[in-house]
Structures are given as C-alpha cells and as structure tokens.
Design an enzyme around this catalytic site. Structure first.
Site, mmCIF file in Angstrom:
data_model
loop_
_atom_site.group_PDB
_atom_site.id
_atom_site.type_symbol
_atom_site.label_atom_id
_atom_site.label_comp_id
_atom_site.label_asym_id
_atom_site.label_seq_id
_atom_site.Cartn_x
_atom_site.Cartn_y
_atom_site.Cartn_z
ATOM 1 C CG ASP A 173 18.590 15.828 47.662
ATOM 2 O OD1 ASP A 173 18.120 16.976 47.557
ATOM 3 O OD2 ASP A 173 17.970 14.881 48.172
ATOM 4 C CB CYS A 188 -2.476 4.149 13.335
ATOM 5 S SG CYS A 188 -1.067 4.188 12.190
ATOM 6 C CE1 TYR A 248 14.703 20.187 42.391
ATOM 7 C CE2 TYR A 248 14.667 22.379 41.431
ATOM 8 C CZ TYR A 248 14.008 21.329 42.037
ATOM 9 O OH TYR A 248 12.654 21.407 42.287
ATOM 10 C CB CYS A 276 -1.500 4.926 8.669
ATOM 11 S SG CYS A 276 -3.112 4.165 8.944
ATOM 12 N NE ARG A 313 0.022 7.972 0.164
ATOM 13 C CZ ARG A 313 -0.091 6.821 -0.487
ATOM 14 N NH1 ARG A 313 0.919 6.404 -1.253
ATOM 15 N NH2 ARG A 313 -1.177 6.092 -0.395
ATOM 16 C CD1 TRP A 344 20.984 18.918 45.782
ATOM 17 C CD2 TRP A 344 20.223 20.973 45.323
ATOM 18 N NE1 TRP A 344 19.602 18.879 45.867
ATOM 19 C CE2 TRP A 344 19.112 20.131 45.584
ATOM 20 C CE3 TRP A 344 19.971 22.308 44.999
ATOM 21 C CZ2 TRP A 344 17.787 20.574 45.549
ATOM 22 C CZ3 TRP A 344 18.655 22.763 44.948
ATOM 23 C CH2 TRP A 344 17.587 21.899 45.223
ATOM 24 C CB CYS A 346 -2.023 0.606 12.823
ATOM 25 S SG CYS A 346 -3.155 1.107 11.492
ATOM 26 C CB THR A 365 -0.916 0.029 1.236
ATOM 27 O OG1 THR A 365 -0.098 0.041 2.431
ATOM 28 C CG2 THR A 365 -1.841 -1.172 1.259
#
Length: 500
Positions: A446, A75, A430, A72, A70, A426, A45, A37
C-alpha cells in the site's frame, strides 16, 4: 498489568482491582465466581462486592459454568464482549473458536472440528481445557445458553423460537438443558423480565472501552453502497437475507443506560439466523477487541505511539459479506475510494436483486457470485482486465477454490487468493482485513503506508515495511488502520496499490 501469556488470567491483584472498581476495560477478560452463592459475574457487576475469600476467577464463562456456577441475573454475563486476545488470529484455539461461533458443533462431532484445525479430537479437547478451562463442547453449550438467556430477557420471541435461535433441535431438549444448568425454567426467566412485544427486535452488543464508533461510521460512510446500505451520523443500516425473504438491520450507539454497548435493531430475520447475524456484526464492528492488549503491542513503535494516544478506540472496520468485500477490493485497485464506490454501486444496482418492497432507502441486495460470474462487467465502466478478475473470483468462489472459512490461517487464505489471476498480495491482505477482520493482515504494497510510516519524507519499500512491521505482530492490521486514519485526516490520496 497485562499477562505475559495473552491466554492467561490477568494477575489476581489486577482482577481484584478491576472488580472492585468495576473497570469496563476488563469486561469479558475474566469472570468472578462467588463460592457462597454459586453465581458468576462480570467484573462490572453492580452488586455489592463479595468478600475476597469467596471469590474464584475464571478465564471463560464456560469454565465457570463447568465448575457449577450460574450466570448472574443482574450483570448478565451474556452481555460481556468476547476476549479477542485468544479468539482471533491463526492459533489453533482461535480458529476453533471461530468455527464454534459459526455453529461447527451444532450438527457435527468434535472430531470434524478438530480435523478442520489439523488436530486430533483428544489434542483439541486438551488444548481447550488448558487454555480456557473448558472443553469445546462446554464452550459451545455455554455460548448457546447465554444467547438464549439474552433473547429470553431482551426480546418477545416465543420460547420455541428462542430454542431454535440458540441452536437447539427441540423445545424439550432446550427446556431440560436450561433447567439443569441454570436451575430455572426458561419461562421463569421470561416472567421475571417480561420484555415488550415489538416487530423490531433490539439487542445489546457489548464492547470494551474505549471504542471510537464515530471513526467506524466515518470509514463505512465513505464506502456505503446506495440501496444496499446506509450510514448516517448515528448508525449503520443494511439489507440482509435474500431477495425472496429480505430484512434489515441497524447498528447504533446504545443510550446512556449502557455506555459500553451498541444497539442492534433487527427486522425480518428468521430465528435460526439470529446467532449468525450477531456473530457477523461482532466481527464487522470489531466488538471483541482488547484495546489494552493492542496498545501494549504497538506502543513501542515511535511512529504508532502518538496515533494510539490520539485514537485509543480505533477498531478494524470489517464488512458484512466476504464476497462483497472481495469484489470491492478488486474494483478498488489503483483507483480512489470515491471512484471504487461509484463503480461498485453500479455493479450492485445492475446485477443485484431489487426488493419488491424497499425498506426506505434500502432497496437492493448485493449480487451473488452466480449473478456476475458470466456477465460483461465492462458495461458498468470496468476495464477488461478488472472485469475478468471479478468474473474469475466469482467462479472460484462458486467452485470452492477460495472461501472465507475461519479455519484458514492468514498465509493459507492469502495464498489461495493470490493464485487467482489479477489478485496480488495487497488485494488478498485487504480482503483478510475487511472480510475476515484478521488482526494481523498487512497490505505492505500500500502506497499510503509506504509513505506515511517513515517520518523523514521518504518512501519505504514493501520489504522494508514488512520488516518494520514484524514488531507489530499479531496486531499489524491495527497499525494499518491507525496510519490510514491519520493519513486520510489530512488528505484523500490516490493509491496505485488500491483504495484504502
């Protein structure tokens, strides 16, 4: 079974089983192209499964499109989450992909992108082709077209605005490219789906399960700044844009029609900002993470194994704006989460821009670096040292000495920030965790981590903790979040290293 090389396709038998069972855990990790296809699909899908002899698997949507397939219409590959195993961290491809996500190839040549990641143009093109099966330009083009396809299907934006939102300079160029690649005009796709016209735009943000959205909201709720953002039991909202042209967004769970997606509701955003907003939110809510890969890397540690099993969907709670997170991180040094939130809220209300017309409880923009670079922040209750650090980081951002650019490696990023007065390892790590969503950020200083990782009641030194965490690379930040979450479930400790 996961591939040994995180950038490689899963084993063909795993791909086959995943597509036949429509396993959402593999969504976005590969794409299924059908030679009969010339269509490519997601593993989830719902269409009848093609014959194995007609199937070719691709690592990236751009590789499938480069081979002449291409997307779908059923989906919809544009809804698949990104693949965080090679899209994040310090590898060259990861940094280049983050730059492409931020529009690095919209107005600049490939040579500029290559220079930012320290490679030659030919080297970068070869590396992309080897790892992804597509060139950087192909990845950029597929990203733009798939986003345009989502907007055409899910929104009522005029096609001209869709073209702008997807990064095309002209409607003619957009129409030509879309028709060449997808063999239909954009207006034909719009006719097929006929989205309703609403003032509030709604988009789906897909993820791979499991995803603990409740834990994400819980983390954000404890740090939400009144007026700037709001968190309830169902979602997160905040002001976006500028004081002159503000808007708002809300992120919540999608309904039962799509159990593996969050819902983005957006108001007041210009079309050219849409792709950047989606990119920010995907980082902020960690929607491209691969829980299987993360668990595979961390479950060998006896301390982490039960935490991963208890909360397999825990993600990194990043932030909307890097500067905002940097200010929060400095204010959060050596105080509780609640105290840091109170002080940051005062700063936002005093120096931020109030909206002329509030959006309900959303009435305030967070201050810019210029707004606080030269003000006396002790007036809101900050110590002189803390106020000086925030003014200094604001000036450093303005001058470009520090930034949140995606081409930075973790070591480069933290070194730049640690060079500023008042900012230690620290705080820098973070920031990397919450501003960049860096998967390997690790604040070894920490106190919560140092006490919670060992199970014998002792406290590890930062050096010993760093050594222990070497086995957790490149996902150390996820180990941090799991340990923090487990520790906070029982108590809310006061950390001298900083408020987690």
């Amino acid at each position: 079974m996961l591939p040994t090389d995180a950038t490689a396709l899963p084993d063909p038998h795993v791909c086959e089983q995943a597509r036949l069972s429509r396993d959402a855990r593999f969504d976005g990790l590969f794409f299924t192209a059908v030679t009969s296809t010339r269509i490519y699909c997601r593993p989830v899908c719902p269409a009848p499964a093609p014959k194995p002899a007609n199937i070719v698997y691709y690592r990236h949507a751009a590789a499938a499109e480069a081979a002449g397939f291409r997307p779908c219409l059923r989906c919809r590959p544009e809804l698949a989450p990104g693949d965080g195993t090679w899209r994040r961290g310090d590898a060259v491809v990861a940094r280049a992909l983050k730059l492409i996500d931020q529009g690095a190839l919209v107005d600049a040549p490939l040579s500029a992108l290559a220079g930012k990641v320290g490679l030659g143009e030919r080297q970068l093109r070869r590396l992309f082709t080897e790892r992804l099966g597509a060139t950087p330009a192909g990845v950029h083009g597929t990203r733009r077209l798939l986003f345009a396809k989502q907007l055409l299907t899910d929104t009522a934006l005029p096609i001209t605005q869709v073209a702008l939102a997807a990064g095309f300079g002209s409607l003619t160029r957009f129409n030509t490219t879309f028709r060449e690649e997808y063999r239909m005009a954009p207006r034909d796709l719009r006719k097929r789906d006929a989205p309703p016209s609403h003032e509030v735009m709604t988009l789906r943000l897909g993820y791979r399960p499991p995803y603990d959205f409740a834990a994400m909201l819980d983390f954000l709720r404890g740090r939400a700044l009144p007026g700037v953002e709001a968190v309830d039991e169902h979602g997160y909202s905040r002001v976006i844009g500028t004081g002159a042209a503000p808007g708002w967004l809300r992120v919540s769970e999608w309904d039962g029609r799509d159990p593996h997606a969050l819902k983005l509701e957006l108001h007041g955003a210009a079309p050219v900002e849409l792709l950047g907003i989606v990119h920010r939110l995907r980082r902020m809510f960690d929607l491209d993470a691969d829980p299987q890969a993360i668990a595979h890397a961390l479950e060998g540690d006896a301390r982490l194994r039960p935490l991963l099993r208890e909360r397999p969907g825990l993600r990194l709670p990043s932030g909307w704006d890097g500067f905002e997170i940097a200010v929060r991180a400095v204010i959060g040094q050596q105080v509780s989460v609640a105290a840091a939130r109170t002080l940051t809220a005062r700063l936002a209300q005093r120096y931020g821009t109030a909206l002329a017309t509030p959006f309900g409880a959303l009435a305030q923009m967070f201050p810019t670096p210029d707004a606080i670079a030269d003000v006396d922040l002790t007036e809101i209750g900050l110590t002189r040292a803390r106020a000086a650090t925030i003014r200094g980081l604001a000036r450093a951002v303005i001058e470009g000495r520090v930034d949140f650019n995606p081409e930075r490696t973790l070591d480069d990023f933290t070194a730049r920030w640690v060079a500023l007065p008042g900012i230690g390892p620290w705080t820098a790590h973070y920031m990397a965790l919450r501003a960049l969503g860096h998967p390997d950020a690790f604040p070894a200083d920490d106190l919560v981590l140092q006490k919670a990782v060992p199970t014998d009641g002792t406290r590890m030194t930062a050096k010993a903790l760093t050594l222990r965490a070497e086995a957790w690379r490149p996902w150390r930040a996820y180990a941090v979040i799991h340990v923090w979450k487990a520790s906070m479930a029982a108590q809310k400790p006061r950390s001298p290293a900083g408020a987690t």
